[in-house]
Design an enzyme around this catalytic site. Structure first.
Site, PDB file in Angstrom:
ATOM      1  N   GLY A  82      25.107  20.810 -51.200  1.00  0.00           N
ATOM      2  CA  GLY A  82      24.459  20.414 -49.952  1.00  0.00           C
ATOM      3  C   GLY A  82      23.145  21.112 -49.687  1.00  0.00           C
ATOM      4  N   ASP A 102      19.220  21.806 -49.601  1.00  0.00           N
ATOM      5  CA  ASP A 102      18.000  21.013 -49.667  1.00  0.00           C
ATOM      6  C   ASP A 102      16.857  21.832 -49.099  1.00  0.00           C
ATOM      7  OD1 ASP A 102      17.701  20.553 -46.785  1.00  0.00           O
ATOM      8  OD2 ASP A 102      19.396  19.192 -46.965  1.00  0.00           O
ATOM      9  N   TYR A 113      29.587  23.565 -44.518  1.00  0.00           N
ATOM     10  CA  TYR A 113      30.029  22.307 -43.908  1.00  0.00           C
ATOM     11  C   TYR A 113      31.185  22.546 -42.944  1.00  0.00           C
ATOM     12  CZ  TYR A 113      27.156  19.414 -47.031  1.00  0.00           C
ATOM     13  OH  TYR A 113      26.117  18.797 -47.679  1.00  0.00           O
ATOM     14  N   LYS A 158      20.194   9.984 -55.790  1.00  0.00           N
ATOM     15  CA  LYS A 158      19.184  10.550 -54.880  1.00  0.00           C
ATOM     16  C   LYS A 158      18.946  12.003 -55.225  1.00  0.00           C
ATOM     17  CE  LYS A 158      19.912  11.263 -50.347  1.00  0.00           C
ATOM     18  NZ  LYS A 158      20.359  10.781 -49.028  1.00  0.00           N
ATOM     19  N   LYS A 189      16.949  15.626 -53.928  1.00  0.00           N
ATOM     20  CA  LYS A 189      16.269  16.356 -52.863  1.00  0.00           C
ATOM     21  C   LYS A 189      14.908  16.815 -53.373  1.00  0.00           C
ATOM     22  CE  LYS A 189      19.805  16.135 -50.054  1.00  0.00           C
ATOM     23  NZ  LYS A 189      19.733  15.544 -48.697  1.00  0.00           N
ATOM     24  N   ASP A 212      14.557  12.604 -51.085  1.00  0.00           N
ATOM     25  CA  ASP A 212      14.894  13.010 -49.714  1.00  0.00           C
ATOM     26  C   ASP A 212      14.232  14.348 -49.418  1.00  0.00           C
ATOM     27  OD1 ASP A 212      16.063  13.717 -47.315  1.00  0.00           O
ATOM     28  OD2 ASP A 212      18.139  13.498 -47.998  1.00  0.00           O
ATOM     29  N   ASN A 262      14.215  15.799 -46.295  1.00  0.00           N
ATOM     30  CA  ASN A 262      14.889  16.495 -45.199  1.00  0.00           C
ATOM     31  C   ASN A 262      13.931  17.090 -44.173  1.00  0.00           C
ATOM     32  OD1 ASN A 262      16.921  16.708 -47.682  1.00  0.00           O
ATOM     33  ND2 ASN A 262      18.074  16.716 -45.764  1.00  0.00           N
ATOM     34  N   GLU A 321      13.173   9.641 -48.050  1.00  0.00           N
ATOM     35  CA  GLU A 321      14.034   9.806 -46.872  1.00  0.00           C
ATOM     36  C   GLU A 321      13.563  11.006 -46.059  1.00  0.00           C
ATOM     37  OE1 GLU A 321      18.106   9.480 -47.925  1.00  0.00           O
ATOM     38  OE2 GLU A 321      18.787  10.856 -46.362  1.00  0.00           O
ATOM     39  N   GLU A 337      19.600   9.906 -40.223  1.00  0.00           N
ATOM     40  CA  GLU A 337      20.763  10.781 -40.059  1.00  0.00           C
ATOM     41  C   GLU A 337      20.586  11.770 -38.913  1.00  0.00           C
ATOM     42  OE1 GLU A 337      20.038  12.927 -44.037  1.00  0.00           O
ATOM     43  OE2 GLU A 337      21.111  14.434 -42.889  1.00  0.00           O
ATOM     44  N   ASP A 342      24.263   7.259 -38.936  1.00  0.00           N
ATOM     45  CA  ASP A 342      25.223   8.342 -39.179  1.00  0.00           C
ATOM     46  C   ASP A 342      26.388   8.093 -38.218  1.00  0.00           C
ATOM     47  OD1 ASP A 342      25.344  11.498 -40.214  1.00  0.00           O
ATOM     48  OD2 ASP A 342      26.374  11.117 -38.331  1.00  0.00           O
ATOM     49  N   HIS A 363      23.913   7.119 -43.922  1.00  0.00           N
ATOM     50  CA  HIS A 363      24.006   8.513 -44.343  1.00  0.00           C
ATOM     51  C   HIS A 363      25.476   8.903 -44.417  1.00  0.00           C
ATOM     52  CE1 HIS A 363      24.385  12.882 -43.077  1.00  0.00           C
ATOM     53  NE2 HIS A 363      23.690  12.962 -44.180  1.00  0.00           N
ATOM     54  N   ALA A 364      25.827   9.687 -45.453  1.00  0.00           N
ATOM     55  CA  ALA A 364      27.196  10.209 -45.515  1.00  0.00           C
ATOM     56  C   ALA A 364      27.186  11.530 -46.262  1.00  0.00           C
ATOM     57  CB  ALA A 364      28.132   9.191 -46.157  1.00  0.00           C
ATOM     58  N   GLY A 365      28.365  12.012 -46.602  1.00  0.00           N
ATOM     59  CA  GLY A 365      28.491  13.339 -47.191  1.00  0.00           C
ATOM     60  C   GLY A 365      29.143  14.263 -46.189  1.00  0.00           C
ATOM     61  N   GLU A 395      25.707   5.985 -48.820  1.00  0.00           N
ATOM     62  CA  GLU A 395      25.637   7.263 -49.540  1.00  0.00           C
ATOM     63  C   GLU A 395      27.053   7.745 -49.893  1.00  0.00           C
ATOM     64  OE1 GLU A 395      23.559  10.376 -47.444  1.00  0.00           O
ATOM     65  OE2 GLU A 395      23.236  11.492 -49.318  1.00  0.00           O
TER      66      GLU A 395
END
Lengths: 439, 439
Positions: free
Chosen positions: B23, B25, B33, B217, B219, B247, B249, B273, B299, B322, B349-351, B380
């Site tokens: 995760g 970026d 998380y 995708k 980063k 992406d 971010n 993104e 997101e 999201d 968006h997911a994850g 995603e």
């Protein structure tokens, strides 16, 4: 040896203002003015006070968010100048995990603002100056060092900001003297709350004029016929030369705002405030283009990125900064610089708990060192809850007298803090009031 | 007699993902998380689960905000259909005092989303259907009754929304069958985290293609030369026909985004993104106009009012909803309808924690009953933490299999809830991790 911040004390303070319908408008029928309040102390006893303003339920959530920022402050050297105040603002707004909760908006951003403002109160107090003079004594280079230019550079670069500040340098001393002599122009919202009857409106409007105010404000947006009647009553009470602004508190969609204000336009309102969502840059631009009354907004604008767009899109005629919604003094300097570059006057939002006390410093700093002007500019004034502050605002002849005491005028009296803190636990109090709201 | 909601149980759940740089970026170097997790129970034992996703510090603030919404739910009849779910969403987002903390953004809005989604999980479970089919079984009139059209009508009226839904009615049964047979297209971000070395990137990219994914995708945004090298490595690994999105971010200002993407454009990224602030509608439109790569965002977009403007300003080529940032299913229906009206594909968006599980239902509902299309659309997929869910997503040949179990697929296993709840008090845990971040 430099002092360190050793105490970080958070209070959930609430006033039962809904009982009098003070502060009632088309979106906020029964606010209980509240503050999530922070006291910093150093090991040598110096203090710094800051807070978020809320209207009741949820004040405990903001208090929890302030609490989450404690580790960024406790153990840190007490801030003294621009470098410390820039670093603290940066740390509070760039925590990568906390940033997820915004980014840079809502509860977590308001909490950062409370901490930043408490640090400014501490630093200015230690310097022996009111915040407006403390700011106005900084060089253009120091002032731009306080600003986070991320996401701003398509509208305002560091170099452009420096140019704005340098252009205002020559007259600083004269404008400081003028402020101390004459104070800063104000307007009052006290007559216009939607929950007040016609008689109270007329009485308070007349008192406002007698008190020297050149502008009053009425809440509108629930019923057009009522609004027209209230405009007529207010106009008769204040006479032809006093400005009457109106405020819809986000009540309308774009087409409704255009219709409503087209109908109110013959009564010559000075501005229409928050005609629609504060997030709706394009919507506000459409309202401004679609009817003849000037548009004001800002008290609920989340951050400098949205203010930037309001200016880029020519969506507003007046920028209404709020001292306690964005990330404190630092972000408000960015917004003042943006407004100055675009030539749009700043007319701060105030009222609530302590917002008048805070924001007067920002408007006065703007006059001395940023825009260099008070033409078309007025600070909102509401006569609520000032008695709880150690250095309350002083209004003379419809103007804010320049504060002379050191600090941010933001210190609530210890007795008021004690008397209005939630003693039965914030969550319990919230539950109680929501249950009342549902019943 | 109808059942009532009697229990409202909030958990502060955290996973130490920063240890593996999963995760990571350009803006989020070390996320942990987390989920502020809500379990509703009725007096007959039915459950509804919902949550906010965060990346660590501050998860306790969101949990406190969910807690503040308890009085709107406990004692209420268990929701069964559109009318109940519309009323709950309205009550949660229109509390005049809590609204001050947004309005409709950040912590308080995310909390409302968790409660709304828990209610949808409960209602769909009681109806014996997965949320996507539960939604797709509603009439156009029921679906528009779920939407708050405030601030939307300059772009989408109730009548226009009805027309979108009616146009998609004829093919609902065929598309439902197609979904059950083929699943919904996905892409994977698993290869592209910025903290992964080149070898891991190449290995995971090859695995993605072998697994049937038509898009991956990466980063980007810390170092242009690194990004070019990684694009070349990824292109060599996946071959010419697999799409590679990138992406940033929110890493860049407008001019930097244009420069960077002009340099990356020869490597044919499918989209860029979050090139800049998610609040910056005008900035995103400028990025889209200033360079050749398509723009995706969403997101971190706070609410339907900002999505509306992204579409009005033609600022995005892909709308990335999201499931857990806006006010739940209801507000996402509004966003799906806006996107359908403007003809812009939705690529969710997911994850994170459980976001794949939730958002697949919204994309499938969109395919069956709103846009009626899956052209140019992908959900995603990230292969993290699914093992903690009772009904985890199933990926077959690079596509999301249509969930068949009743509910929102959002129920974490009791053992996972117990094992990952903060037991030493959320504030203490927050303090601990911030101190680590500062050291």
């Amino acid at each position: 040896m430099s002092q360190s911040v050793t105490e970080f004390e958070v209070h959930d303070i609430r006033f039962p203002t809904s009982q009098q319908l003070d502060g009632s408008d088309a979106m906020n029928p029964d606010p209980d003015y509240s503050a999530a309040y922070l006291v910093l102390r150093t090991d040598d006893g110096a203090e710094g006070h800051g807070f978020c303003f809320t209207i009741g339920r949820g004040n405990d959530i903001v208090a929890a968010a302030i609490e989450a920022l404690r580790p960024y402050v406790v153990g840190r050297p007490a801030p003294t100048g621009a470098a410390d105040l820039a670093a603290l603002h940066h740390d509070l707004t760039h925590d990568s995990q906390l940033r997820w909760l915004g980014p840079e908006k809502g509860v977590i951003h308001m909490a950062a603002g409370a901490v930043v403002n408490a640090a400014w109160d501490m630093a200015a107090t230690r310097a022996g100056r009111p915040v407006w003079e403390f700011l106005a004594s900084m060089t253009p280079e120091e002032l731009v060092s306080l600003v986070d230019f991320r996401y701003l550079t398509d509208a305002l670069t560091r170099e452009e900001a420096l140019a704005v500040l340098r252009a205002a340098e020559p007259g600083r001393a004269e404008r400081t003297a003028l402020l101390k002599e004459q104070g800063y122009p104000a307007y009052t919202t006290s007559p216009g709350w939607l929950g007040y009857g016609d008689e109270k409106l007329v009485r308070l409007a007349k008192e406002a004029v007698a008190g020297g105010f050149g502008q009053i404000k009425l809440k509108v947006g629930l019923d057009l016929e009522d609004d027209i009647r209230r405009m007529e009553l207010a106009r008769a009470a204040v006479g032809p030369s006093v400005r009457i602004a109106v405020d819809a508190n986000q009540r309308w969609d774009v087409a409704e705002a255009v219709r409503w204000m087209t109908a109110l336009a013959p009564y010559e309102p000075h501005w229409i405030e928050e005609p629609t969502s504060p997030d709706d840059v394009l919507g506000l631009a459409a309202v401004r283009a679609g009817q003849p009354v000037k548009v004001a907004t800002g008290e609920h604008v989340a951050n400098r990125v949205v203010f930037k767009q309001l200016l880029q899109a020519r969506a507003v005629d007046f920028v209404q900064i709020d001292a306690a919604r964005v990330a404190g003094v630092n972000e408000n300097i960015a917004i003042l610089l943006l407004a100055a570059k675009y030539g749009v006057p700043v007319c701060p939002h105030a009222g609530g708990v302590g917002l008048c006390e805070l924001v007067q410093h920002l408007a006065m700093f703007d006059f001395v060192a940023v825009s260099g002007s008070w033409d078309d500019r007025v600070i909102e004034y509401v006569d609520h809850l000032h008695e709880h502050f150690a250095d309350p605002v002083v209004i003379v002849g419809g103007r804010y007298a320049a504060p002379s005491a050191p600090g941010f005028s933001a210190r609530m009296l210890p007795g008021s803090i004690a008397a209005h803190s939630c003693t039965d636990g914030p969550v319990r109090q919230v539950r109680h009031t929501v249950e009342e709201a549902r019943s």
